[in-house]
Scaffold this motif. Structure first.
Motif: not given
Length: 176
Positions: A65-70
């Motif tokens: 997910t974008p949050a995990v990637r961030a």
């Protein structure tokens, strides 16, 4: 200086001085042992490298997910900063080793061992003999002339004085 380098260096230096007839009096190495700091920094760099590899492996996944990637990108930046700090700490410790001062004090003398001890005893015996001869010659120089005068007076008495004494004071005058 790393212990594996420092110890043989010190041993060879002491052997050379002993062979030349000297003895190590003092050895002083100022500074701190940086090997622990270097080892700790290297171990930390290894741990950070593993963590970075894990983060990179996670970032390659497509299902993030974008949050995990961030979060992973933030973690990668933190690990890169920690890697730089660890490298700087290791380099600083290595630099401190190169600037650590060492001083060795050697003094001339017999050194150590049987041959050196015998040589030192020979030097002491020679010095003692020299001092004894000089002392005897000094005493002879100061006391010799008065003793020569006394000896000359005794010889003159022995050769001439006894005859003169017998003529002036014959034995029959002394007895009666």
């Amino acid at each position: 200086m790393e212990a594996a380098i420092a110890r043989p260096f010190g041993r060879n230096a002491v052997k050379n001085v002993v062979m030349a007839g000297g003895a190590l009096q003092t050895a002083e190495i100022d500074g701190t042992d940086a090997q622990r700091e270097i080892s700790a920094a290297d171990a930390k760099k290894t741990d950070i490298g593993r963590a970075q590899a894990d983060v990179e492996r996670e970032l390659l996944r497509r299902d993030l997910t974008p949050a995990v990637r961030a979060k992973l990108l933030e973690r990668r930046a933190e690990l890169a900063g920690a890697q730089r700090e660890s490298s700087e700490a290791a380099n600083a410790a290595r630099d401190s080793v190169q600037s650590t001062s060492m001083s060795f004090t050697y003094e001339a003398g017999a050194g150590v061992g049987l041959i050196a001890g015998v040589a030192e005893a020979g030097h002491q015996a020679y010095g003692s003999l020299t001092w004894t001869v000089v002392t005897l010659l000094t005493i002879l120089a100061y006391a010799g002339p008065p003793f020569l005068v006394l000896l000359l007076l005794l010889l003159l008495w022995h050769w001439y004085g006894r005859r003169l004494f017998r003529r002036l004071f014959p034995a029959d005058q002394i007895d009666g």
